[in-house]
Structure formats: C-alpha cells, structure tokens
Design an enzyme around this catalytic site. Sequence first.
Site, PDB file in Angstrom:
ATOM      1  N   CYS A  65       1.134  -1.294  -0.225  1.00 16.56           N
ATOM      2  CA  CYS A  65       0.460   0.126  -0.225  1.00 16.56           C
ATOM      3  C   CYS A  65       0.961   1.189   0.223  1.00 16.56           C
ATOM      4  O   CYS A  65       2.219   1.148  -0.243  1.00 16.56           O
ATOM      5  CB  CYS A  65      -0.686   0.117   0.896  1.00 16.56           C
ATOM      6  SG  CYS A  65      -0.069   0.158   2.917  1.00 16.56           S
ATOM      7  N   HIS A  98      13.996 -15.498  11.191  1.00 17.56           N
ATOM      8  CA  HIS A  98      14.013 -15.385  13.330  1.00 17.56           C
ATOM      9  C   HIS A  98      12.133 -14.835  13.557  1.00 17.56           C
ATOM     10  O   HIS A  98      11.975 -15.793  14.218  1.00 17.56           O
ATOM     11  CB  HIS A  98      14.767 -13.622  13.408  1.00 17.56           C
ATOM     12  CG  HIS A  98      16.098 -14.004  13.950  1.00 17.56           C
ATOM     13  ND1 HIS A  98      16.415 -12.952  13.781  1.00 17.56           N
ATOM     14  CD2 HIS A  98      16.661 -14.328  13.400  1.00 17.56           C
ATOM     15  CE1 HIS A  98      17.475 -12.933  14.534  1.00 17.56           C
ATOM     16  NE2 HIS A  98      18.382 -14.202  13.750  1.00 17.56           N
TER      17      HIS A  98
END
Length: 145
Positions: A65, A98
Amino acid sequence: MKIALASDHAAVDLKAELADWLRAEGHEVDDLGPATADRVDYPDFGYKLAAAVASGAAERGIALCGSGIGISIAVNRNPACRCALVSEPLSAALSREHNDANVLALGARLTGVDMAKACVTAFLSTDFGGGRHAGRVDKLSQPAL
C-alpha cells in the site's frame, strides 16, 4: 514458488512491476488485485491476501500500500499470517530467519522499485532458522490472553 500479491490503489504500479519480475524469475504469481489505480480500501485486499496464504493457495505473500502500514495490519489480523513491513533487505531476511514471516509488506510511496526487488529477493531466499525462534513463532498464532 507460488506467490500472491495484493495492494491498494497507491501501489498498483509497484505490484505490477513486481509481478512481472517475479514471473520472469520463474515464480508462479497470483495477482489478487486491484487491477486499476481506482480508489480501494487496503483492508479488503489485505484480508484477501491473508486468506490465500492461510489456506495454502500461496506459499508466500507480498502486500503493498502507500506506506505498507495499513495493509500489513490487515494481513496480520489472520492468525496464520506473519506479515513484516520492511524497507531494506536485512529486515526482510531477518523476518524470515527469526520470525518465519510468510508475507512481506512494502510501502510503494516509500520504497523504490530496485529496493523493493532487493527486499523481495532477501525474503524469498532466506529460510526460517528454527531453533530458539520456533517457540516464539508458535506463540504468535496462539496469543495468551
């Protein structure tokens, strides 16, 4: 890899550029819209992208966006999605290593095409590290209230 892309009106051009580039790189791309730059609401397309990733219809997602903020919030409403808003490749790689992010968010008004491609490359080429991160990632889909 099958990758779903979705955006709002502010990111239609970047989405199209990334879709063409990803196809040229050999990926299967599902463009979930919109098709034009006519005004739309980013939550509608964020939810659509999240449903595609959560159902397994796509292995990964790219949400776009104007800033990347709104659509990333929408995608993250789905507990099966881990959407990371990034602006450079190291964060994109760490979101995978992670956090096992399965959706990458980018802001089309803040990120140029070359940087967006670098972020996507890092996102798609980095594996989840598992180990000490696995338990934390599991908790993301099962919040303790």
